[in-house]
Design a protein around this motif. Structure first.
Motif, PDB file in Angstrom:
ATOM      1  N   LEU A   1      -8.687  18.902   7.629  1.00 13.86           N
ATOM      2  CA  LEU A   1      -8.407  20.296   7.954  1.00 13.86           C
ATOM      3  C   LEU A   1      -9.089  21.208   6.944  1.00 13.86           C
ATOM      4  O   LEU A   1      -8.471  21.723   6.011  1.00 13.86           O
ATOM      5  CB  LEU A   1      -6.886  20.543   7.956  1.00 13.86           C
ATOM      6  CG  LEU A   1      -6.093  19.677   8.931  1.00 13.86           C
ATOM      7  CD1 LEU A   1      -4.607  19.826   8.685  1.00 13.86           C
ATOM      8  CD2 LEU A   1      -6.435  20.042  10.370  1.00 13.86           C
ATOM      9  N   PRO A   2     -10.384  21.430   7.077  1.00 12.70           N
ATOM     10  CA  PRO A   2     -11.079  22.314   6.138  1.00 12.70           C
ATOM     11  C   PRO A   2     -10.601  23.755   6.286  1.00 12.70           C
ATOM     12  O   PRO A   2     -10.425  24.251   7.396  1.00 12.70           O
ATOM     13  CB  PRO A   2     -12.556  22.189   6.551  1.00 12.70           C
ATOM     14  CG  PRO A   2     -12.621  20.954   7.386  1.00 12.70           C
ATOM     15  CD  PRO A   2     -11.302  20.835   8.052  1.00 12.70           C
ATOM     16  N   PRO A   3     -10.413  24.460   5.179  1.00 16.69           N
ATOM     17  CA  PRO A   3      -9.982  25.859   5.250  1.00 16.69           C
ATOM     18  C   PRO A   3     -11.160  26.783   5.547  1.00 16.69           C
ATOM     19  O   PRO A   3     -12.295  26.532   5.143  1.00 16.69           O
ATOM     20  CB  PRO A   3      -9.429  26.120   3.856  1.00 16.69           C
ATOM     21  CG  PRO A   3     -10.196  25.183   2.976  1.00 16.69           C
ATOM     22  CD  PRO A   3     -10.478  23.962   3.803  1.00 16.69           C
ATOM     23  N   VAL A   4     -10.850  27.862   6.254  1.00 19.36           N
ATOM     24  CA  VAL A   4     -11.853  28.850   6.630  1.00 19.36           C
ATOM     25  C   VAL A   4     -11.244  30.231   6.439  1.00 19.36           C
ATOM     26  O   VAL A   4     -10.069  30.447   6.744  1.00 19.36           O
ATOM     27  CB  VAL A   4     -12.284  28.671   8.099  1.00 19.36           C
ATOM     28  CG1 VAL A   4     -13.039  29.891   8.600  1.00 19.36           C
ATOM     29  CG2 VAL A   4     -13.163  27.444   8.254  1.00 19.36           C
ATOM     30  N   ALA A   5     -12.039  31.160   5.956  1.00 22.66           N
ATOM     31  CA  ALA A   5     -11.624  32.564   5.871  1.00 22.66           C
ATOM     32  C   ALA A   5     -12.861  33.410   6.159  1.00 22.66           C
ATOM     33  O   ALA A   5     -13.753  33.506   5.324  1.00 22.66           O
ATOM     34  CB  ALA A   5     -11.056  32.882   4.491  1.00 22.66           C
ATOM     35  N   ILE A   6     -12.904  33.994   7.355  1.00 21.79           N
ATOM     36  CA  ILE A   6     -14.102  34.718   7.783  1.00 21.79           C
ATOM     37  C   ILE A   6     -13.707  36.101   8.294  1.00 21.79           C
ATOM     38  O   ILE A   6     -12.919  36.232   9.231  1.00 21.79           O
ATOM     39  CB  ILE A   6     -14.863  34.009   8.924  1.00 21.79           C
ATOM     40  CG1 ILE A   6     -14.751  32.491   8.824  1.00 21.79           C
ATOM     41  CG2 ILE A   6     -16.311  34.425   8.934  1.00 21.79           C
ATOM     42  CD1 ILE A   6     -15.356  31.766  10.000  1.00 21.79           C
ATOM     43  N   SER A   7     -14.263  37.120   7.688  1.00 23.08           N
ATOM     44  CA  SER A   7     -14.051  38.473   8.190  1.00 23.08           C
ATOM     45  C   SER A   7     -14.910  38.695   9.426  1.00 23.08           C
ATOM     46  O   SER A   7     -15.809  37.897   9.726  1.00 23.08           O
ATOM     47  CB  SER A   7     -14.405  39.499   7.107  1.00 23.08           C
ATOM     48  OG  SER A   7     -15.795  39.484   6.861  1.00 23.08           O
ATOM     49  N   PRO A   8     -14.665  39.770  10.178  1.00 18.44           N
ATOM     50  CA  PRO A   8     -15.522  40.061  11.335  1.00 18.44           C
ATOM     51  C   PRO A   8     -16.981  40.209  10.912  1.00 18.44           C
ATOM     52  O   PRO A   8     -17.288  40.749   9.845  1.00 18.44           O
ATOM     53  CB  PRO A   8     -14.965  41.383  11.868  1.00 18.44           C
ATOM     54  CG  PRO A   8     -13.571  41.441  11.358  1.00 18.44           C
ATOM     55  CD  PRO A   8     -13.590  40.761  10.032  1.00 18.44           C
ATOM     56  N   LEU A   9     -17.879  39.700  11.740  1.00 22.06           N
ATOM     57  CA  LEU A   9     -19.314  39.756  11.493  1.00 22.06           C
ATOM     58  C   LEU A   9     -19.662  39.131  10.144  1.00 22.06           C
ATOM     59  O   LEU A   9     -20.391  39.688   9.326  1.00 22.06           O
ATOM     60  CB  LEU A   9     -19.833  41.191  11.608  1.00 22.06           C
ATOM     61  CG  LEU A   9     -19.621  41.844  12.973  1.00 22.06           C
ATOM     62  CD1 LEU A   9     -20.187  43.256  12.994  1.00 22.06           C
ATOM     63  CD2 LEU A   9     -20.229  41.019  14.101  1.00 22.06           C
ATOM     64  N   ALA A  10     -19.099  37.949   9.953  1.00 24.09           N
ATOM     65  CA  ALA A  10     -19.434  37.113   8.797  1.00 24.09           C
ATOM     66  C   ALA A  10     -19.463  35.670   9.291  1.00 24.09           C
ATOM     67  O   ALA A  10     -19.104  35.384  10.434  1.00 24.09           O
ATOM     68  CB  ALA A  10     -18.425  37.298   7.665  1.00 24.09           C
ATOM     69  N   ALA A  11     -19.908  34.760   8.429  1.00 24.74           N
ATOM     70  CA  ALA A  11     -20.014  33.361   8.823  1.00 24.74           C
ATOM     71  C   ALA A  11     -19.554  32.462   7.690  1.00 24.74           C
ATOM     72  O   ALA A  11     -19.607  32.828   6.508  1.00 24.74           O
ATOM     73  CB  ALA A  11     -21.452  33.023   9.215  1.00 24.74           C
ATOM     74  N   HIS A  12     -19.097  31.267   8.065  1.00 22.65           N
ATOM     75  CA  HIS A  12     -18.650  30.247   7.123  1.00 22.65           C
ATOM     76  C   HIS A  12     -19.593  29.048   7.238  1.00 22.65           C
ATOM     77  O   HIS A  12     -19.991  28.665   8.351  1.00 22.65           O
ATOM     78  CB  HIS A  12     -17.217  29.830   7.463  1.00 22.65           C
ATOM     79  CG  HIS A  12     -16.709  28.671   6.657  1.00 22.65           C
ATOM     80  ND1 HIS A  12     -16.003  28.837   5.488  1.00 22.65           N
ATOM     81  CD2 HIS A  12     -16.804  27.335   6.864  1.00 22.65           C
ATOM     82  CE1 HIS A  12     -15.690  27.638   5.009  1.00 22.65           C
ATOM     83  NE2 HIS A  12     -16.164  26.713   5.816  1.00 22.65           N
TER      84      HIS A  12
END
Length: 854
Positions: free
Chosen positions: A547-558
């Motif tokens: 379960l990798p964590p992700v935190a992405i704002s709008p118009l951004a990429a991980h």
């Protein structure tokens, strides 16, 4: 909270119990026992330092070197193995809070704050409650204009030379500012030639000086007639001003005025096909007074600090100031404007068109602001006297600075190459993706976002016209959100932003040859990649779900970098658990037997079986991009990775349906003309997520059928412009626009239809999704109105049964179990008065079936 990167799903609730032997308890969070972590922990990694950089930007292809069993004992904690394990706090970019950094020994320590400009310190003081918003505006004015009154606490590393948002915010706030704030900023917010300007007042006693001689004179002294000695040079479209310093025998900056005028005309010649400045009304200038004014200023160069006049660091003053006339004569609020430039930045000779010039880049940037004010000041967050008031956060569009910064390159590609490199590197390497999507407008972030219009230009046959046309047709937008929506209609974020995110991997990989940024602008260096965890994480099998964590704002990429050990034969990556998954796109750049290629599933699931020659993936770069342009559309959570030592049977792949309607019509009735421009596009996809054998109710054993689970996604855009021309009144324009997404699970039954043939039949009624359509009405009498309505749309399951080529599908000859096809089953061209309507509907599929074990 600190948590393990890529922790097994089975350990998610391990911290509900008190610490026990074999766990390390840190900051209230327990660590998994090493025995449980060993299945997906690299056994041996050579670490040259972690937490601060990318030590191996282009790892060897083929997946060698991870888990080889040499060096450290297998399963032992290793700083740099991609896993927060043992007593480690962190790994590279993962595990520490925003104000901490991961050290080379995987411990979180205070992150020394980056040097801050005056503007950043002022905004931080507002956030901390140290000063109020009105005072912050006062200090930002003083910072921009190098005013000596700026308190020392806000010196920082100097000033940003440009602060367009300051003037947009002042257009809303100025009428309500306290009297003392208004008095402090008023001398800087009139034209420099105005007698009340800070640049035209008589010199004050005790003017600062530093070094062996006096500081350059900021205020323009009076001439023999008792007026500030401003002198001008006129060109066809501009009036350039500088101070003559009351020298009857000379004209100190006459050469600079001539050069600035020549450069401005170069820019005007290039930019006039896009737009021209709205006519000015400076009655104090030479005729014609409608020309755009450019003021060359000698800004204050030092401030009194500790008894000494200390030079002011930072960028030279360059600004565009919106000014009257300001009204809604053409729909939204628009205005004229003038330019402020530092006279010391002007070269003594004008550059030719193909010659590099920093001054021209700055002038074009500011002139673009003035042009955009004349097209649509309101949608950038500005207003006119008497207009509505907005809070500060609603008076900043990222497109204001991103577009102006891009324009310098778009019109004069050779100019200011060092700045282009700097902004690109910062976009790639310094952004925190939870907080810093394209929307972010603090510090240099909106300037860095020039990369997006640059990318759109590179995708549009390298021509700037399509992006400029977006600005030219922006009049229906009244807010920064509506301006983003207009950009989405012109260049779908759902289509374009994931392409930018994938291109930004920006690595030279054998066999993979997308058009790199540097091929369009060789100042954007290759191998400068976005922030991602390094070294690559091995995906061992068998293992619990990761379960990798992700935190992405709008118009951004991980971005994640992974290796697949040889014993792992099947991998599935599923982003459906993430919030706002309907606005997320999933891509992977994969290494297949030494050659790289891109895998782009049309849905939220990517899986591959390494037994196939074209899917023997040993390494990959994963890209999860958030194409939502709603500023509240962040995605923070965990996605799921599942691995196995053998490939499961069943179905994989996707089905896609696309429907478009394009109507253009010009109807004339006597003196009246109605022009209609109408476009709709809907794309629906069904991505296979699983297969199981199911015995239908009432059927005996042996009659099991294959039940296929899919993830359905729909994306629909609607845009219509109707222009009605009345010769007596003028033009009335109605613009309707909407964007909608739908998602949900859909289950099919896969039924054999003869040798090498299968049919998919849905087991339930399709999903519904809603679109909000916003209509703006600009009447020829100057009135404006906005209306909203909703429209329901549906999952198009009946489409599949209507396509004979799909019911049943036939496998490819020579490729058993592979079903591929594409059919345009509706194509209509309907003649209309002065135009036509074209309707298309297509269905395509690419599916693979491997027999299930019963």
């Amino acid at each position: 909270m600190i948590k393990e990167i890529f922790r097994p799903a089975s350990l998610r609730h391990a911290c509900l119990a008190p610490p026990v032997s074999g766990h390390a308890w840190r900051a209230g969070v327990c660590r998994a026992p090493l025995a449980l972590l060993v299945v997906f922990t690299a056994a041996a990694v050579v670490v040259h330092g972690c937490g601060g950089g990318d030590d191996d930007p282009t790892p060897d292809a083929g997946g060698e070197g991870e888990g080889g069993g040499e060096g450290e004992g297998e399963g032992q904690p290793s700083c740099g193995n991609g896993v927060v394990d043992g007593a480690e706090d962190c790994e590279r970019d993962v595990g520490c809070s925003a104000d901490h950094v991961c050290t080379a020994v995987c411990v979180c320590e205070d992150d020394p704050p980056a040097p801050m400009t005056s503007q950043a310190l002022i905004e931080q003081a507002v956030d901390d409650g140290a000063i109020d918003y009105a005072t912050s505006l006062q200090y930002r004015v003083w910072a921009l204009f190098h005013a000596p009154e700026l308190p020392e606490a806000y010196d920082g590393v100097g000033t940003l030379g440009d602060d367009a948002y300051l003037f947009l915010e002042l257009s809303h706030a100025r009428e309500s500012l306290p009297a003392e704030v208004e008095a402090a900023i008023a001398p800087y917010l009139v034209r420099p030639t105005d007698p009340t300007s800070a640049f035209s007042e008589p010199p004050a006693e005790g003017d600062f000086s530093f070094g062996p001689g006096p500081a350059p004179q900021v205020r323009c002294p009076l001439d023999a007639a008792g007026r500030p000695d401003w002198r001008s040079t006129g060109t066809d479209h501009f009036v350039i001003w500088s101070c003559g310093y009351a020298d009857p025998e000379g004209d100190r900056y006459s050469i600079q005025r001539g050069v600035a005028g020549e450069v401005a005309e170069q820019a005007y010649d290039k930019m006039q096909s896009f737009a021209v400045p709205r006519a000015d009304v400076n009655i104090d200038g030479p005729a014609p007074a409608t020309r755009t004014d450019i003021y060359l200023l000698a800004a204050n160069e030092c401030r009194l600090r500790g008894g000494f006049c200390v030079p002011i660091p930072g960028d030279a003053l360059a600004a565009a100031v919106p000014v009257g006339p300001c009204d809604r004569a053409s729909g939204p609020f628009t205005s004229s404007g003038y330019l402020l430039m530092n006279v010391l930045s002007v070269p003594l000779e004008a550059p030719i068109a193909l010659e590099e010039s920093t001054f021209r880049a700055h002038l074009v940037h500011e002139l673009f602001h003035v042009l955009s004010y004349g097209l649509n000041l309101e949608a950038q967050g500005g207003t006119c006297p008497g207009g509505p008031r907005l809070p500060p956060q609603e008076a900043r569009s990222w497109l204001t600075e991103a577009s102006a910064e891009w324009s310098s390159f778009a019109f004069f590609p050779p100019d200011d190459p060092g700045r282009r490199t700097k902004l690109f590197v910062e976009f790639q390497d310094r952004r925190r993706y939870l907080r810093s999507g394209l929307h972010e407008t603090r510090e240099m972030l909106p300037y860095e976002a020039r990369l997006y219009p640059f990318f759109l230009q590179s995708e549009s046959n390298r021509e700037p016209a399509p992006f400029l046309d977006f600005w030219k047709t922006s009049q229906p937008a009244r807010t920064i959100a509506q301006l983003d929506h207009r950009l989405d209609l012109a260049f779908s974020f759902a289509d374009e932003f994931p392409e930018l995110a994938v291109r930004n991997v920006n690595r030279e990989l054998p066999g993979y040859s997308p058009t790199p940024h540097w091929e369009f602008d060789n100042e954007l260096p290759l191998d400068i990649s976005p922030r991602m965890m390094e070294p690559a994480l091995p995906l061992w099998a068998p293992s619990p779900a990761l379960l990798p964590p992700v935190a992405i704002s709008p118009l951004a990429a991980h971005y994640d970098h992974m290796r697949i050990p040889e014993e792992t034969r099947w991998v599935r990556i599923d982003i459906r658990p993430l919030p706002n998954a309907e606005h997320l796109a999933l891509d992977a750049i994969v290494n297949v037997r030494g050659s790289w290629k891109r895998l782009s599933p049309s849905g939220p699931v990517l899986d591959f079986c390494r037994e196939g020659d074209d899917e023997d993936v040993s390494e990959l770069y994963l890209v999860i991009s958030n194409f939502d342009h709603d500023r509240a559309g962040s995605s923070e959570g965990e996605y799921r990775i599942t691995t196995a030592t053998a490939c499961p049977g069943g179905w994989s792949g996707s089905i896609t349906a696309v429907a478009t309607v394009d109507r253009n019509e010009t109807a004339e009735s006597g003196p009246y003309t109605t022009v209609t421009d109408h476009h709709q596009r809907e794309e629906q996809t069904w991505t296979v997520t699983g297969t199981e054998l199911v015995l239908p109710p009432g059927m005996p054993a042996g009659f099991e059928t294959e039940q296929v689970s899919t993830a359905w996604r729909a994306h629909k855009t609607y845009a219509e412009t109707i222009t009605f021309t009345d010769p007596d009144c003028g033009v009335t324009t109605d613009v309707s626009a909407g964007v909608a997404e739908g998602t949900g699970p859909t289950v099919f039954t896969a039924t054999p239809g003869g040798p090498g043939a299968y049919s998919f039949f849905p087991q339930a009624v399709g999903h519904e999704y809603q679109m909000t359509i916003v209509q703006t009405h600009d009447a020829c009498d100057g009135t404006h109105a906005t209306f909203e309505g909703t429209q329901a749309y549906y999952e198009n399951l009946g489409l599949m049964a209507a396509v004979q080529e799909f019911i049943p599908m036939h496998e490819l000859e020579g490729d058993p179990g592979h079903f591929v096809g594409s059919v345009t089953f509706i194509h209509q061209e309907i003649p209309l008065e002065g135009g036509s309507e074209i309707v298309d509907q297509t269905l395509s599929w690419d599916l693979v079936r491997t027999p299930l074990s019963e």
